[in-house]
Design a protein around this motif. Structure first.
Motif, PDB file in Angstrom:
ATOM      1  N   HIS A 190       0.827  -1.211   0.000  1.00 12.37           N
ATOM      2  CA  HIS A 190       0.000   0.000   0.000  1.00 12.37           C
ATOM      3  C   HIS A 190       0.862   1.262   0.000  1.00 12.37           C
ATOM      4  O   HIS A 190       2.024   1.240   0.395  1.00 12.37           O
ATOM      5  N   ASP A 191       0.267   2.356  -0.442  1.00 12.51           N
ATOM      6  CA  ASP A 191       0.949   3.654  -0.462  1.00 12.51           C
ATOM      7  C   ASP A 191       0.846   4.296   0.922  1.00 12.51           C
ATOM      8  O   ASP A 191      -0.233   4.718   1.352  1.00 12.51           O
ATOM      9  N   PHE A 192       1.980   4.378   1.601  1.00 15.76           N
ATOM     10  CA  PHE A 192       2.020   4.965   2.940  1.00 15.76           C
ATOM     11  C   PHE A 192       2.789   6.279   2.967  1.00 15.76           C
ATOM     12  O   PHE A 192       3.305   6.691   4.010  1.00 15.76           O
ATOM     13  N   SER A 193       2.857   6.948   1.834  1.00 14.48           N
ATOM     14  CA  SER A 193       3.684   8.156   1.723  1.00 14.48           C
ATOM     15  C   SER A 193       3.190   9.282   2.630  1.00 14.48           C
ATOM     16  O   SER A 193       3.972  10.179   2.972  1.00 14.48           O
ATOM     17  N   ARG A 194       1.927   9.246   3.034  1.00 17.04           N
ATOM     18  CA  ARG A 194       1.395  10.323   3.880  1.00 17.04           C
ATOM     19  C   ARG A 194       1.451   9.988   5.373  1.00 17.04           C
ATOM     20  O   ARG A 194       0.974  10.765   6.205  1.00 17.04           O
ATOM     21  N   ALA A 195       2.074   8.876   5.708  1.00 17.78           N
ATOM     22  CA  ALA A 195       2.199   8.505   7.124  1.00 17.78           C
ATOM     23  C   ALA A 195       3.199   9.414   7.834  1.00 17.78           C
ATOM     24  O   ALA A 195       4.208   9.818   7.254  1.00 17.78           O
ATOM     25  N   SER A 196       2.912   9.714   9.097  1.00 16.12           N
ATOM     26  CA  SER A 196       3.847  10.507   9.900  1.00 16.12           C
ATOM     27  C   SER A 196       5.004   9.659  10.405  1.00 16.12           C
ATOM     28  O   SER A 196       6.112  10.156  10.606  1.00 16.12           O
ATOM     29  N   TYR A 197       4.740   8.360  10.618  1.00 16.04           N
ATOM     30  CA  TYR A 197       5.753   7.444  11.153  1.00 16.04           C
ATOM     31  C   TYR A 197       5.560   6.069  10.521  1.00 16.04           C
ATOM     32  O   TYR A 197       4.459   5.685  10.152  1.00 16.04           O
ATOM     33  N   ARG A 198       6.670   5.317  10.445  1.00 18.20           N
ATOM     34  CA  ARG A 198       6.634   3.912  10.025  1.00 18.20           C
ATOM     35  C   ARG A 198       7.332   3.101  11.110  1.00 18.20           C
ATOM     36  O   ARG A 198       8.464   3.428  11.506  1.00 18.20           O
ATOM     37  N   ILE A 199       6.668   2.057  11.596  1.00 16.86           N
ATOM     38  CA  ILE A 199       7.237   1.249  12.666  1.00 16.86           C
ATOM     39  C   ILE A 199       7.125  -0.229  12.335  1.00 16.86           C
ATOM     40  O   ILE A 199       6.295  -0.639  11.522  1.00 16.86           O
ATOM     41  N   LYS A 200       7.965  -1.022  12.972  1.00 13.31           N
ATOM     42  CA  LYS A 200       7.929  -2.477  12.794  1.00 13.31           C
ATOM     43  C   LYS A 200       7.022  -3.140  13.825  1.00 13.31           C
ATOM     44  O   LYS A 200       6.323  -4.109  13.528  1.00 13.31           O
ATOM     45  N   THR A 201       7.067  -2.624  15.076  1.00 19.18           N
ATOM     46  CA  THR A 201       6.290  -3.217  16.164  1.00 19.18           C
ATOM     47  C   THR A 201       5.681  -2.107  17.025  1.00 19.18           C
ATOM     48  O   THR A 201       6.166  -0.971  17.034  1.00 19.18           O
ATOM     49  N   LEU A 202       4.662  -2.442  17.778  1.00 19.84           N
ATOM     50  CA  LEU A 202       3.925  -1.436  18.545  1.00 19.84           C
ATOM     51  C   LEU A 202       4.741  -0.809  19.668  1.00 19.84           C
ATOM     52  O   LEU A 202       4.489   0.338  20.050  1.00 19.84           O
ATOM     53  N   ILE A 203       5.715  -1.520  20.201  1.00 18.23           N
ATOM     54  CA  ILE A 203       6.488  -0.961  21.310  1.00 18.23           C
ATOM     55  C   ILE A 203       7.248   0.293  20.870  1.00 18.23           C
ATOM     56  O   ILE A 203       7.587   1.156  21.695  1.00 18.23           O
ATOM     57  N   GLU A 204       7.507   0.427  19.572  1.00 15.39           N
ATOM     58  CA  GLU A 204       8.169   1.622  19.045  1.00 15.39           C
ATOM     59  C   GLU A 204       7.322   2.881  19.239  1.00 15.39           C
ATOM     60  O   GLU A 204       7.834   4.001  19.165  1.00 15.39           O
ATOM     61  N   LEU A 205       6.033   2.706  19.481  1.00 17.30           N
ATOM     62  CA  LEU A 205       5.161   3.858  19.711  1.00 17.30           C
ATOM     63  C   LEU A 205       5.557   4.635  20.955  1.00 17.30           C
ATOM     64  O   LEU A 205       5.282   5.828  21.064  1.00 17.30           O
ATOM     65  N   LYS A 206       6.191   3.968  21.898  1.00 17.55           N
ATOM     66  CA  LYS A 206       6.573   4.636  23.146  1.00 17.55           C
ATOM     67  C   LYS A 206       7.476   5.830  22.863  1.00 17.55           C
ATOM     68  O   LYS A 206       7.269   6.920  23.415  1.00 17.55           O
ATOM     69  N   ASP A 207       8.462   5.656  22.007  1.00 19.65           N
ATOM     70  CA  ASP A 207       9.357   6.761  21.673  1.00 19.65           C
ATOM     71  C   ASP A 207       8.618   7.882  20.952  1.00 19.65           C
ATOM     72  O   ASP A 207       8.932   9.067  21.125  1.00 19.65           O
ATOM     73  N   ILE A 208       7.626   7.505  20.137  1.00 21.03           N
ATOM     74  CA  ILE A 208       6.870   8.514  19.399  1.00 21.03           C
ATOM     75  C   ILE A 208       6.029   9.354  20.345  1.00 21.03           C
ATOM     76  O   ILE A 208       6.044  10.592  20.287  1.00 21.03           O
ATOM     77  N   ILE A 209       5.285   8.694  21.245  1.00 22.49           N
ATOM     78  CA  ILE A 209       4.392   9.453  22.111  1.00 22.49           C
ATOM     79  C   ILE A 209       5.144  10.280  23.146  1.00 22.49           C
ATOM     80  O   ILE A 209       4.675  11.328  23.594  1.00 22.49           O
TER      81      ILE A 209
END
Length: 213
Positions: A190-209
């Motif tokens: 899929h085209d994800f060019s408008r995503a703010s972030y790309r991650i492999k696993t959900l635990i990576e969300l911690k650094d984002i938030i």
């Protein structure tokens, strides 16, 4: 810092996207049609799926309605029998719950959602679940995520959406909410060019938030 996360469900918290496709493939095979996976993925990105190909092949709406029920039955069979866990999801949610409030915004029907979560530990971390019956217009329309924002009492700036499909990404973008795309083999084209972030696993969300740079 983000204070809220709105999670998509299928392909993000449980590995069900492929089995939904397989159920549709099986339902079309019952009436002599082959569901093309590449076309299905393109149609899915636009908010349609199995039945777009059926209509293009000239299948009438009465037959589609009947096979839709057959598809739903096959899908529920898969939900009960196939391995749909995504490793690390429960642990990631437990960690994230220390920092943010969370909810699920899904295009899944309530009956399917309830089957999936009969014996899983995901719902305990969520403020609420919005299923397909809880809003009028489905993704990629922004209504599902705008409804989620309203339920949380959150602003767009305080919120992060987590998705795995372009359909969901476009819904979040249309709602004006930052979106993190988590890797899913089934939707990786899929085209994800408008995503703010790309991650492999959900635990990576911690650094984002927490806005760790």
């Amino acid at each position: 810092m983000k204070k809220y996360i709105l999670f998509d469900h299928d392909g993000v918290l449980v590995d069900t996207e492929f089995w939904y496709y397989k159920a549709g493939e099986r339902a079309l095979a019952d009436i002599g049609l082959t569901l093309d996976e590449d076309q299905y993925l393109r149609d899915m990105g636009q908010g349609s799926g199995t039945w777009a190909q059926a209509r293009a092949a000239g299948v009438d709406e009465q037959t589609i309605g009947r096979q839709r029920e057959v598809r739903d039955s096959y899908y529920q069979e898969y939900l009960r029998t196939e391995a749909i866990e995504i490793e690390g999801v429960v642990e990631a949610l437990a960690e994230l719950s220390k920092y943010v409030r969370m909810a699920i915004v899904t295009t899944a029907k309530r009956v399917d959602f309830d089957i999936i979560h009969e014996k899983r530990q995901i719902k305990q971390f969520m403020d609420f679940i919005l299923a397909r019956e809880d809003y009028e217009l489905a993704k990629p329309h922004p209504e599902p995520y705008l409804t989620g924002l309203k339920r949380l009492g959150a602003t767009k700036e305080e919120t992060l959406v987590v998705e795995d499909s372009s359909r969901g990404l476009n819904s979040a973008v249309a709602a004006g909410i930052d979106c993190a795309i988590v890797h899913n083999d089934f939707t990786k084209t899929h085209d994800f060019s408008r995503a703010s972030y790309r991650i492999k696993t959900l635990i990576e969300l911690k650094d984002i938030i927490l806005d760790v740079t």
